[in-house]
Design an enzyme around this catalytic site. Structure first.
Site, PDB file in Angstrom:
ATOM      1  N   GLU A  78       0.821  -1.206   0.000  1.00 39.79           N
ATOM      2  CA  GLU A  78       0.000   0.000   0.000  1.00 39.79           C
ATOM      3  C   GLU A  78       0.864   1.269   0.000  1.00 39.79           C
ATOM      4  O   GLU A  78       0.397   2.350   0.364  1.00 39.79           O
ATOM      5  CB  GLU A  78      -0.962  -0.032   1.189  1.00 39.79           C
ATOM      6  CG  GLU A  78      -2.069  -1.063   0.955  1.00 39.79           C
ATOM      7  CD  GLU A  78      -2.725  -1.585   2.212  1.00 39.79           C
ATOM      8  OE1 GLU A  78      -2.089  -1.551   3.287  1.00 39.79           O
ATOM      9  OE2 GLU A  78      -3.865  -2.032   2.106  1.00 39.79           O
ATOM     10  N   TYR A 124     -12.250  16.146  20.966  1.00 40.99           N
ATOM     11  CA  TYR A 124     -10.930  15.710  20.503  1.00 40.99           C
ATOM     12  C   TYR A 124     -10.999  15.060  19.131  1.00 40.99           C
ATOM     13  O   TYR A 124     -10.060  15.188  18.330  1.00 40.99           O
ATOM     14  CB  TYR A 124     -10.282  14.793  21.542  1.00 40.99           C
ATOM     15  CG  TYR A 124      -9.752  15.578  22.709  1.00 40.99           C
ATOM     16  CD1 TYR A 124      -8.521  16.236  22.637  1.00 40.99           C
ATOM     17  CD2 TYR A 124     -10.498  15.730  23.871  1.00 40.99           C
ATOM     18  CE1 TYR A 124      -8.042  16.993  23.684  1.00 40.99           C
ATOM     19  CE2 TYR A 124     -10.032  16.489  24.928  1.00 40.99           C
ATOM     20  CZ  TYR A 124      -8.799  17.122  24.838  1.00 40.99           C
ATOM     21  OH  TYR A 124      -8.336  17.886  25.866  1.00 40.99           O
TER      22      TYR A 124
END
Length: 214
Positions: A78, A124
């Site tokens: 990848e 967050y």
């Protein structure tokens, strides 16, 4: 922004981060891959078939900016995904791709919004990830995904690959890994809360916390 000028230090950082992700259960077996972009433009990546729990500094692969193998072990299949992110995000100096359990589970769900898979359940998540598009399924290593990944990465530093897992770019490896962990924890929250009425951040609240573009 972190510029990796010392290849030896960058190798040590990749291995240290890989061990941390593996020992805390964020990846398993021989899944997942990490990379950093060195100051000369070349990429340092974990090799194909390696476990993030056992990879060593000497095992790492080095490619050119397009993902062509230069030296070291053969790079992750990848590598083209990492190269696609770096190509369109000049401020990105690290990419993390995992098959973390909860994010991978969300990538298999039917009926999610492909433009933004996870709601901003926490501040967050909004700060470290923001919007998370879902890219359609491609077999692992299928380079046909590269142009789509590149187009999407122009406006998103994190994506979710359908029936596969997340990819996150960051200005540093620490930043990319932190965002990846926040993504995984939010995917876990999302699955825990399915069937319950939730109260995600409003669009205005999420926009106010949106991460800067690396």
């Amino acid at each position: 922004m972190t510029v990796y000028t010392d290849e030896s230090a960058a190798r040590a950082l990749i291995v240290r981060t890989a061990r941390s992700l593996f020992t805390r259960g964020l990846t398993h077996g021989s899944t997942g891959n990490l990379s950093v972009r060195l100051s000369d433009g070349s990429l340092l990546l974990t090799p194909t078939g390696s476990s993030l729990g056992t990879v060593e500094e000497a095992d790492l692969s080095r490619t050119d900016p397009d993902g062509t193998h230069l030296d070291g072990l053969r790079p992750t299949k990848e590598a083209f995904l990492h190269a696609a992110f770096y190509r369109v995000r000049p401020g990105a100096h690290a990419v993390v791709h995992l098959h973390s359990t909860h994010a991978a589970a969300v990538s298999c769900l039917d009926g999610v919004d492909p433009a933004d898979v996870l709601p901003p359940l926490t501040a967050y998540y909004a700060m470290r990830v923001g919007r998370l598009p879902l890219l359609p399924y491609h077999a692992p290593g299928d380079s046909a995904l590269e142009p789509l990944a590149g187009r999407t990465a122009r406006s998103h530093h994190a994506v979710l690959l359908a029936n596969h897992g997340p990819v996150v770019a960051g200005a540093s490896l620490e930043q990319a890994a932190d965002a990846m962990e926040e993504l995984e924890e939010t995917a876990k929250l999302y699955l825990l809360l399915r069937g319950h009425t939730t109260r995600p951040l409003t669009p205005g609240q999420a926009a106010a916390l949106a991460p800067p573009s690396p």
